[in-house]
Write an enzyme that holds these catalytic residues in place. Sequence first.
Site, PDB file in Angstrom:
ATOM      1  N   HIS A 104     -10.081  -4.755  -9.105  1.00  0.00           N
ATOM      2  CA  HIS A 104      -8.660  -4.409  -9.207  1.00  0.00           C
ATOM      3  C   HIS A 104      -8.150  -4.981 -10.602  1.00  0.00           C
ATOM      4  O   HIS A 104      -7.049  -5.044 -11.004  1.00  0.00           O
ATOM      5  CB  HIS A 104      -7.793  -5.054  -8.144  1.00  0.00           C
ATOM      6  CG  HIS A 104      -8.139  -4.709  -6.622  1.00  0.00           C
ATOM      7  ND1 HIS A 104      -7.429  -3.543  -6.312  1.00  0.00           N
ATOM      8  CD2 HIS A 104      -9.207  -4.978  -6.016  1.00  0.00           C
ATOM      9  CE1 HIS A 104      -7.985  -3.343  -4.956  1.00  0.00           C
ATOM     10  NE2 HIS A 104      -9.059  -4.302  -4.880  1.00  0.00           N
ATOM     11  N   HIS A 108      -7.099   0.855 -12.432  1.00  0.00           N
ATOM     12  CA  HIS A 108      -8.010   1.005 -11.267  1.00  0.00           C
ATOM     13  C   HIS A 108      -7.220   1.666 -10.054  1.00  0.00           C
ATOM     14  O   HIS A 108      -6.019   1.941  -9.959  1.00  0.00           O
ATOM     15  CB  HIS A 108      -8.113  -0.439 -10.763  1.00  0.00           C
ATOM     16  CG  HIS A 108      -7.168  -0.965 -10.128  1.00  0.00           C
ATOM     17  ND1 HIS A 108      -6.205  -2.048 -10.884  1.00  0.00           N
ATOM     18  CD2 HIS A 108      -6.820  -1.438  -8.658  1.00  0.00           C
ATOM     19  CE1 HIS A 108      -5.305  -2.271 -10.133  1.00  0.00           C
ATOM     20  NE2 HIS A 108      -5.672  -2.276  -9.022  1.00  0.00           N
ATOM     21  N   ASP A 110      -6.821   1.857  -5.595  1.00  0.00           N
ATOM     22  CA  ASP A 110      -6.985   1.071  -4.224  1.00  0.00           C
ATOM     23  C   ASP A 110      -7.178   2.042  -3.287  1.00  0.00           C
ATOM     24  O   ASP A 110      -6.774   3.108  -3.178  1.00  0.00           O
ATOM     25  CB  ASP A 110      -5.571   0.576  -4.071  1.00  0.00           C
ATOM     26  CG  ASP A 110      -4.978  -0.570  -4.746  1.00  0.00           C
ATOM     27  OD1 ASP A 110      -5.942  -1.175  -5.621  1.00  0.00           O
ATOM     28  OD2 ASP A 110      -3.855  -1.227  -4.833  1.00  0.00           O
ATOM     29  N   HIS A 114      -8.255  -1.756   1.217  1.00  0.00           N
ATOM     30  CA  HIS A 114      -7.659  -2.975   0.437  1.00  0.00           C
ATOM     31  C   HIS A 114      -6.782  -3.640   1.048  1.00  0.00           C
ATOM     32  O   HIS A 114      -6.653  -5.016   1.027  1.00  0.00           O
ATOM     33  CB  HIS A 114      -7.018  -2.370  -0.904  1.00  0.00           C
ATOM     34  CG  HIS A 114      -6.546  -3.457  -1.883  1.00  0.00           C
ATOM     35  ND1 HIS A 114      -7.147  -4.557  -2.103  1.00  0.00           N
ATOM     36  CD2 HIS A 114      -5.377  -3.425  -2.549  1.00  0.00           C
ATOM     37  CE1 HIS A 114      -6.476  -5.355  -3.040  1.00  0.00           C
ATOM     38  NE2 HIS A 114      -5.317  -4.379  -3.116  1.00  0.00           N
ATOM     39  N   HIS A 224       2.482  -1.976  -0.120  1.00  0.00           N
ATOM     40  CA  HIS A 224       1.026  -1.391  -0.064  1.00  0.00           C
ATOM     41  C   HIS A 224       0.650  -1.036   1.311  1.00  0.00           C
ATOM     42  O   HIS A 224       0.072   0.075   1.581  1.00  0.00           O
ATOM     43  CB  HIS A 224       0.185  -2.696  -0.329  1.00  0.00           C
ATOM     44  CG  HIS A 224      -0.218  -2.808  -1.741  1.00  0.00           C
ATOM     45  ND1 HIS A 224       0.476  -3.600  -2.828  1.00  0.00           N
ATOM     46  CD2 HIS A 224      -1.097  -2.402  -2.527  1.00  0.00           C
ATOM     47  CE1 HIS A 224      -0.084  -3.600  -3.951  1.00  0.00           C
ATOM     48  NE2 HIS A 224      -1.214  -2.664  -3.967  1.00  0.00           N
ATOM     49  N   GLU A 237      -3.228   2.298 -10.282  1.00  0.00           N
ATOM     50  CA  GLU A 237      -2.490   1.360 -10.797  1.00  0.00           C
ATOM     51  C   GLU A 237      -2.957   1.116 -12.157  1.00  0.00           C
ATOM     52  O   GLU A 237      -3.867   1.280 -12.581  1.00  0.00           O
ATOM     53  CB  GLU A 237      -2.523  -0.045  -9.963  1.00  0.00           C
ATOM     54  CG  GLU A 237      -1.954   0.160  -8.659  1.00  0.00           C
ATOM     55  CD  GLU A 237      -2.480  -0.911  -7.539  1.00  0.00           C
ATOM     56  OE1 GLU A 237      -3.545  -1.380  -7.768  1.00  0.00           O
ATOM     57  OE2 GLU A 237      -1.451  -1.291  -6.660  1.00  0.00           O
TER      58      GLU A 237
HETATM   59 ZN    ZN Z   1      -5.251  -2.812  -6.797  1.00  0.00          ZN
END
Ligand code: ZN
Length: 272
Positions: A104, A108, A110, A114, A224, A237
């Site tokens: 991360h 990157h 996700d 995650h 998230h 991100e």
């Molecule tokens: Zn991340």
Amino acid sequence: MANLSSLFLFLLFLLPLKNLASLSPHPAYDEPTTCTVNPIRPTTSTTSDSVPRGTQILDITHPYRVGGMPTCPSSDGLGQFLWLHESMANGSVHNMSELRMVVHSGTHVDAPGHMYQEYFEGGYDVDSLDLQVLNGPALLVDVPRDKNITAEVMESLHIPRGVQRVIFRTLNTDRKLMWKRECDSSFVGFMKDGAQWLVDNTDIKLVGVDYLSVAAFDDLIPAHLVFLKSREIIIVEALKLDGVEPGIYSLHCLPLRLVGAEGSPIRCILIK
Ligand SMILES: [Zn+2]
């Protein structure tokens, strides 16, 4: 014809984003090739004869810099992530580097695994992410600078239905947070209600943001969870959005095929 389409595009960018709401989905969004314009400045990335004249490639990936890139919650930055394992300067027949870092780090992606253990165990890793979602027309929007991305903010952006990829540029870019070594927990991002509003009221399947977390620090886990629950939304991100104009682009993001990993460095470019 080229001048006419350039003029159209110029006028389009003059429209406040709220006017885009009346066009659902935006006509240019389905036809990324209509976004080709003459370059204002030379491309910031590699071009070749295969790239049509007038195409502009914007690299929105942060370079990985030893000692010069934040990683949260550390105040020491990414640190030494690259070693010259075998060195010609030391008599080896070749140079061979070794890489070690948290997946991360930097720009990157996700994967659902995650934040959900059952998804991690179920194999919803970065190799399972849909390249059709990671590549296609995308809208880059500026969000209000004085708050996190709440439901109220999401509503005010008037993102038309049908838009599937949105990159949100925030105060984080203005503050150049990704260019600092220390993790800055005052970064802005989605609050849980903003994430839920996006899920409930838009067709967005790719959410791009300009710092290491899509979620604001106060709602780090809840936001998230909202995004990753359906396994239909991909989070990208720490995009590098300095100097990029709001508007419609062709987005191309390619993660590494790290089987079993819940995150991966990703190379993202915008083509205009
Ligand atoms: Zn991340």
